[in-house]
Each structure stands twice: as structure tokens, then as C-alpha cells.
Write a protein that holds these residues in place. Structure first.
Motif, short mmCIF file in Angstrom:
data_model
loop_
_atom_site.label_atom_id
_atom_site.label_comp_id
_atom_site.label_asym_id
_atom_site.label_seq_id
_atom_site.Cartn_x
_atom_site.Cartn_y
_atom_site.Cartn_z
N ALA A 182 2.39 12.82 -13.49
CA ALA A 182 2.63 12.57 -14.91
C ALA A 182 1.38 12.79 -15.76
N LEU A 183 0.21 12.42 -15.19
CA LEU A 183 -1.05 12.55 -15.94
C LEU A 183 -1.71 13.90 -15.74
N ILE A 233 0.84 -1.21 0.00
CA ILE A 233 0.00 0.00 0.00
C ILE A 233 0.87 1.25 0.00
N VAL A 234 2.01 1.20 0.67
CA VAL A 234 2.94 2.33 0.62
C VAL A 234 3.47 2.50 -0.80
N GLY A 235 3.77 1.37 -1.45
CA GLY A 235 4.21 1.41 -2.84
C GLY A 235 3.15 2.00 -3.74
N TYR A 236 1.90 1.69 -3.44
CA TYR A 236 0.80 2.26 -4.24
C TYR A 236 0.72 3.77 -4.05
N PHE A 237 0.93 4.26 -2.83
CA PHE A 237 0.90 5.70 -2.59
C PHE A 237 1.99 6.41 -3.40
N VAL A 238 3.16 5.79 -3.44
CA VAL A 238 4.26 6.37 -4.23
C VAL A 238 3.89 6.37 -5.71
N PHE A 239 3.34 5.24 -6.18
CA PHE A 239 2.93 5.13 -7.58
C PHE A 239 1.87 6.17 -7.92
N SER A 240 0.83 6.31 -7.06
CA SER A 240 -0.27 7.23 -7.34
C SER A 240 0.22 8.68 -7.35
N TYR A 241 1.20 8.99 -6.50
CA TYR A 241 1.74 10.35 -6.46
C TYR A 241 2.40 10.71 -7.79
N PHE A 242 3.30 9.85 -8.25
CA PHE A 242 4.02 10.14 -9.49
C PHE A 242 3.11 9.99 -10.71
N ALA A 243 2.16 9.04 -10.67
CA ALA A 243 1.22 8.89 -11.78
C ALA A 243 0.34 10.12 -11.90
N SER A 244 -0.09 10.66 -10.76
CA SER A 244 -0.93 11.86 -10.78
C SER A 244 -0.17 13.04 -11.36
#
Length: 263
Positions: free
Chosen positions: A143-144, A130-141
């Protein structure tokens, strides 16, 4: 004296009665829950608009027009949304347990996944996930170019009782939504010919789609991996406690982030 023995047909009937709901029946009952959710929300909106219109002292000729305006405002009102969600969850949660109990495969609580607690290793691994998902969602947000939805800003701006909204978003939503998706829906599909992989994908797609009214496509794309993590946690832990916990952590993180954004 006559001796009653089970015939093959009787045994087949008994076996069918203790099996989980079929995939078709599970999807059909889940659709019924969504329809009831919509009906209860419409009734709540009508009651809320009627109360406000009556308190304004308008005549019957102008009541309908005023009621429409009030309904539109209530749809984006934080306090109304919190109360509406809590009422709907309280109304439909017993129905989910009733559906689970009807199959008599086991207790309703066990059917929905309340009989197994995740192991320490599984718990730690999915906390990392879930921490990895938070990191992913931050950078994905980033980028998009995803921005905070205006509807969410309106809801937080219009709430007078922030604690009530947090109870609905952080506590009620994880429990109620996991009861449906990683509880009732997951059980029926997993035990069907679809298997585990298809079950995780289908429940994740449906979970993402129910948020389509709140978010645009780019946010839904970022949300989908979270749904996959929740589905995997349900399978790996064997129960519903871990998905509820992870969902709680995600909504708490999002609420704190929203609060900081608004202030």
C-alpha cells in the motif's frame, strides 16, 4: 561491647542499593552504550580502511584520499558490516551485564530477564502475533509502495561470506538488541513511575529510531508495530527469551525474503 544497629538513613541507603536503575540513569547508560557503539564502529572503519590503504602500497600524500574512499565502500560492505556488528556486540554485551549487576537487585541474568521462560499459551499467542505482523507488513508495504532499500541491496551484493552475515543479522542482532531494549532499558523504565505502558512505548520508539540510518520513514512506520509486539511479549512472558525468539523469527524471515529477492 557496642551493638551496631541500622539507622533509618542506613536502611534507606540499603534499599536504594537494591533497586533497579532509575529511569534517568537507565536512559543515560543506554545513551552511553549507543555512543560506545558509534565509537567502536568508527575505530573498526578506520582500521579496515587503513589496512586496505596500506595493502595498496599508496604513499602518504594519497593515503588520506584513498582511505576516505575505502571507508565509504566499507560502510556498505556486507562482510565488514557483519564483522563490525559482531565485534561491537561482543564488546558491549559484557558491559550491559556489568550495569545490571551493579544494582544488586538480583543477579545480572535475572535483571535482564533471563530468569523466566514463557508459558505455552503465551508462546503460542505471540507466534500467532508475529505471523499476523508478517501479513500486516506485506500489505502495508504494498500500500505504501515500499521498495527494498538500496543500502540493504548493496550489503547483500558485497558479501562474500553469506553465512557470516546471517549470523550477525539473524542471531547476534536479536540477542544484542533485545539485551538493550527489552532487557536493560525495559527493566529500569518498568520499575520507575513511568509504568509498563509508557515503557513499552518508549522502548519501541527508541528501537525504531536506531534503524533510521538503514530505512526511510515509511519502513520505520511499518517497523514500529513489531517493536510494540516485542515489548508486549517481554511484559506478558516476564522474561527476555520470547522477545529474542520473535526478533530472531522476524530477522530470519526478512533475510530469506531478501535472499529470494536478490536471486
Amino acid at each position: 561491647m557496642s551493638i551496631v544497629t541500622d539507622t533509618p538513613q542506613t536502611e534507606m541507603t540499603l534499599n536504594e542499593s537494591i533497586q533497579p536503575w532509575s529511569a534517568k540513569a537507565t536512559l543515560g547508560l543506554t545513551l552511553l552504550l549507543f555512543i560506545l557503539y558509534f565509537i567502536i564502529s568508527i575505530i573498526s572503519l578506520g582500521i579496515g580502511a587503513g589496512i586496505e590503504a596500506a595493502s595498496s602500497g599508496v604513499d602518504l600524500e594519497n593515503a588520506q584520499a584513498l582511505g576516505t574512499k575505502i571507508s565509504q565502500r566499507l560502510a556498505l560492505d556486507g562482510d565488514f558490516n557483519a564483522i563490525n556488528y559482531l565485534v561491537t556486540a561482543l564488546c558491549l554485551s559484557p558491559l550491559i551485564f556489568y550495569f545490571a549487576k551493579r544494582r544488586k537487585a538480583t543477579t545480572a541474568a535475572a535483571y535482564l530477564g533471563f530468569d523466566k521462560i514463557p508459558s505455552k499459551a503465551t508462546f503460542i499467542n505471540f507466534n500467532i502475533a508475529i505471523v499476523g505482523y508478517f501479513v500486516f507488513s506485506y500489505f502495508a508495504s504494498k500500500a505504501l509502495g515500499i521498495k527494498t532499500p538500496q543500502s540493504m541491496i548493496d550489503i547483500y551484493n558485497t558479501t562474500d561470506y553469506l553465512l557470516l552475515l546471517l549470523v550477525a543479522v539473524v542471531i547476534a542482532a536479536p540477542i544484542f538488541e533485545e539485551l538493550i531494549f527489552r532487557g536493560f532499558l525495559f527493566k529500569g523504565l518498568e520499575k520507575s513511575p513511568l509504568g509498563v505502558v509508557a515503557t513499552i512505548i518508549i522502548t519501541s520508539i527508541l528501537f525504531t529510531l536506531i534503524h533510521a540510518g538503514q530505512y526511510d520513514l515509511t519502513i520505520l512506520v511499518v517497523l514500529f508495530p513489531l517493536a510494540i509486539i516485542l515489548g508486549l511479549s517481554r511484559y506478558r512472558s516476564g522474561g527476555i527469551y520470547l522477545p529474542i525468539y520473535l526478533h530472531f523469527i522476524n530477522n530470519l524471515y526478512s533475510s530469506v525474503d531478501m535472499y529470494l529477492f536478490m536471486n
